[in-house]
Design an enzyme around this catalytic site. Structure first.
Site, PDB file in Angstrom:
ATOM      1  N   ASP A  68       0.876  -1.156   0.000  1.00 13.25           N
ATOM      2  CA  ASP A  68       0.000   0.000   0.000  1.00 13.25           C
ATOM      3  C   ASP A  68       0.917   1.210   0.000  1.00 13.25           C
ATOM      4  OD1 ASP A  68      -2.506   1.193  -0.208  1.00 13.25           O
ATOM      5  OD2 ASP A  68      -2.694   1.505   1.946  1.00 13.25           O
ATOM      6  N   LYS A 171      12.867   5.497 -12.604  1.00 13.41           N
ATOM      7  CA  LYS A 171      11.982   5.704 -11.458  1.00 13.41           C
ATOM      8  C   LYS A 171      12.201   4.601 -10.427  1.00 13.41           C
ATOM      9  CE  LYS A 171       7.185   5.595  -9.979  1.00 13.41           C
ATOM     10  NZ  LYS A 171       5.805   5.242 -10.317  1.00 13.41           N
ATOM     11  N   HIS A 176      10.018   4.953  -3.880  1.00 15.60           N
ATOM     12  CA  HIS A 176       9.560   4.364  -2.630  1.00 15.60           C
ATOM     13  C   HIS A 176       9.302   2.863  -2.797  1.00 15.60           C
ATOM     14  CE1 HIS A 176       6.568   6.048  -5.260  1.00 15.60           C
ATOM     15  NE2 HIS A 176       5.650   5.239  -4.766  1.00 15.60           N
TER      16      HIS A 176
END
EC number: 3.6.1.66
Length: 194
Positions: A68, A171, A176
Site C-alpha cells: 500500500d 523511477k 519508494h
C-alpha cells in the site's frame, strides 16, 4: 521461488516485474484464481498491506506480498496518505486526485511531500513488513506521461523531472516502491540462502 503479488493494478505489476528482473516467479491474483477486490479497510499503509496479504494467504494458501502506498504532503498534515487512491472520491481517478491536491495546495509555499510504500510479505504463514520512502515536492503543473497516480506532480529530491517524466527503470532505482522491494528481495535472498 513463486510468490503472488496481491494486486490488480497492472502498473504496479509492471513495475514489480521490472524491479525483480527475473529473480523470482511472480504470480498475479488472476494466476491464483483470485478475482475479487482485496479489502483495504485499515487507517494505515501498514494495516492495508497486511490486510490484503492476509486475505490471499487465508483464502488461497499462497505465499504472497501486498503493498500500500501513500503520498504524504507536509502542508496538508500528511494528506492524502492512506486515502491517496481515493482522495477525490471512490471513482479512484488519478486526474481528479491530482486536481484536488493542487487545489488544496493553492496559496501554500511549502510543497514538501513524500511517497511511502509499505509491503507485507507472508512467507509460509510468517508475516514480515518492509518500507520504502522517497522525499520530494509537488510541482505546480502536471508534467510527463509515464507512470501513474500522482507521478506527473511529484519531483523527487535531487531531480528536476517528475516521476512521470522518467522511464520505469530510472523511477524504479529511486522510488519508494523500489526501496521497499529492495528490502523485500534482500530478505528473500537471505531466506533462500539459509
Amino acid at each position: 521461488m513463486k510468490l503472488c503479488f496481491a494486486t490488480n493494478n497492472t502498473h504496479k505489476i509492471e513495475e514489480i516485474h521490472n524491479l525483480l528482473s527475473g529473480r523470482f516467479e511472480i504470480l498475479s491474483l488472476e494466476d491464483i484464481g483470485c478475482r475479487e477486490e482485496l479489502p483495504e479497510n485499515q487507517t494505515t499503509l501498514e494495516g492495508n498491506s497486511l490486510e490484503k496479504a492476509m486475505y490471499v494467504w487465508e483464502h488461497f494458501g499462497v505465499s504472497c506480498f501486498a503493498d500500500d502506498t501513500g503520498l504524504e504532503v507536509e502542508a496538508l498534515h500528511g494528506e492524502p496518505g492512506v486515502y491517496s487512491a481515493r482522495y477525490a472520491g471512490l471513482q479512484r481517478k488519478a486526474e481528479d486526485n491530482m486536481n484536488l491536491l493542487l487545489k488544496n495546495l493553492q496559496g501554500k509555499t511549502n510543497r514538501k511531500a513524500r511517497f511511502r510504500t509499505s509491503i507485507t510479505l507472508i512467507l509460509n504463514g510468517k508475516v514480515h513488513q518492509f518500507e520504502g520512502v522517497v522525499n520530494g515536492h509537488i510541482d505546480e503543473i502536471h508534467r510527463g506521461t509515464k507512470g501513474f497516480g500522482y507521478d506527473p506532480l511529484f519531483v523527487p529530491d535531487g531531480h528536476t523531472r517528475t516521476f512521470a517524466e522518467m522511464d520505469i527503470s530510472e523511477k524504479g532505482n529511486i522510488s519508494h516502491r523500489g526501496k521497499a522491494i529492495e528490502a523485500l528481495v534482500a530478505f528473500l535472498i537471505k531466506e533462500i540462502a539459509e
